[in-house]
Motif scaffolding. Structure first.
Motif, PDB file in Angstrom:
ATOM      1  N   GLU A  50       0.627  -1.258   0.025  1.00  0.00           N
ATOM      2  CA  GLU A  50       0.008  -0.076   0.031  1.00  0.00           C
ATOM      3  C   GLU A  50       0.888   1.370   0.057  1.00  0.00           C
ATOM      4  O   GLU A  50       1.725   1.304   0.709  1.00  0.00           O
ATOM      5  CB  GLU A  50      -0.909   0.021   1.430  1.00  0.00           C
ATOM      6  N   GLU A  51       0.483   2.300  -0.905  1.00  0.00           N
ATOM      7  CA  GLU A  51       1.318   3.582  -0.822  1.00  0.00           C
ATOM      8  C   GLU A  51       0.990   4.414   0.359  1.00  0.00           C
ATOM      9  O   GLU A  51      -0.004   4.335   0.695  1.00  0.00           O
ATOM     10  CB  GLU A  51       0.852   4.272  -2.234  1.00  0.00           C
ATOM     11  N   VAL A  53       0.762   7.879   1.762  1.00  0.00           N
ATOM     12  CA  VAL A  53       0.990   9.306   1.140  1.00  0.00           C
ATOM     13  C   VAL A  53       1.196  10.379   2.209  1.00  0.00           C
ATOM     14  O   VAL A  53       0.676  10.302   3.405  1.00  0.00           O
ATOM     15  CB  VAL A  53      -0.476   9.517   0.535  1.00  0.00           C
TER      16      VAL A  53
END
Length: 296
Positions: A50-51, A53
């Motif tokens: 999962e990125e 941010v």
């Protein structure tokens, strides 16, 4: 063809040798497998990453911009050369009864002396890993014996026999000091501890640490030559100079060669990594020739 692996790391969490051992293990496994994966081909069922941010304000973005600009300036100012001395290596120096690491260190002392006309205070890593939580101590190769030998090598009236005697004295002193440092009998980490205690406790900093002689000897991170033996493997490394008019010098030693990586700052008119390496390689030749021609 020999291929070296160069690893980059931040020293705070651990010393370079931990990474050297890891990379050396990987290197040997690659050689044994001839570069082909021989493990399982099964693909494990794992979730997709999962990125993350990040939300950054303008102050942080400005800091990042300044850091990138400063990094680019320093990189463009760095002179870095990497050469392999292939005339001989560890096998011949040991045959002559000379410690390979000491051989390179004294060769560097002579190279610096010939290039700059005076001795160069030098940092060499001494490992204290035989102690629990032991890391490093500073070994100082610029000894009185090393300087006297360098002077003899530049004195045309000095005989080969006398030069060899001086060189062997420098070898003996270097080896003795390295053993003492490795056994916890060095002094640089002790002095660092005293300095940090004074600062942490709000005590007056001892005058020693502000003495010009202490700084000129390399104290306080002011070594002209910052050096380290990366090992007797295919693993290479590099470091930038500690000071503006200094050199960073990493090297690895194989049976048939000595591979060096030397750095200097282009903006310093006094230093030249290319010329230092050229002088070093000539010094190594002169040293081995001295052992072949001088008569005890």
């Amino acid at each position: 063809m020999e291929v070296g692996i160069i690893a980059q790391l931040e020293h705070s969490p651990f010393d370079a040798m931990a990474m050297v051992v890891l990379c050396s293990y990987v290197d040997q496994r690659i050689i044994e497998s001839e570069g082909r994966w021989k493990g399982s081909d099964k693909v494990r069922d794992i979730p997709w990453p999962e990125e993350l941010v990040f939300t950054l304000n303008q102050n942080v973005l400005n800091d990042i911009g300044r850091a990138k600009e400063r990094y680019s300036q320093q990189v463009s100012d760095l002179q870095l050369v990497n050469y392999a001395f292939t005339s001989f290596g560890k096998a011949l120096t040991k045959k002559k009864g000379l410690h390979p690491d000491t051989f390179v260190q004294l060769g560097l002392q002579l190279a610096y002396y010939k290039l700059h006309g005076h001795p160069g205070c030098c940092y060499e890593t001494a490992m204290t890993r035989r102690f629990y939580h032991g890391r490093t101590e500073t070994m100082r190769p610029c000894t009185v014996e090393a300087v006297e030998w360098c002077k003899s090598m530049l004195d045309p009236s000095c005989s080969s026999h006398k030069r060899q005697q001086q060189m062997l004295k420098a070898f003996a002193k270097h080896n003795k000091m390295m053993k003492e440092c490795e056994n916890g009998k060095g002094f640089d980490r002790h002095l660092l501890g005293l300095l940090l205690i004074a600062k942490e406790e709000g005590l007056p900093v001892p005058e020693l640490f502000t003495d010009p002689a202490f700084t000129r000897s390399g104290g306080g991170g002011n070594f002209v030559l910052s050096t380290s033996l990366v090992g007797y493997t295919n693993i290479g490394g590099a470091t930038v100079p500690m000071i503006h008019h200094g050199y960073g010098f990493f090297y690895r030693i194989k049976d048939d060669r000595i591979v060096v990586t030397c750095t200097a700052w282009k903006s310093c008119p006094e230093t030249d990594a290319e010329m230092l390496c050229k002088n070093l390689f000539q010094s190594l030749q002169d040293m081995i020739q001295l052992m072949a021609t001088a008569h005890l």
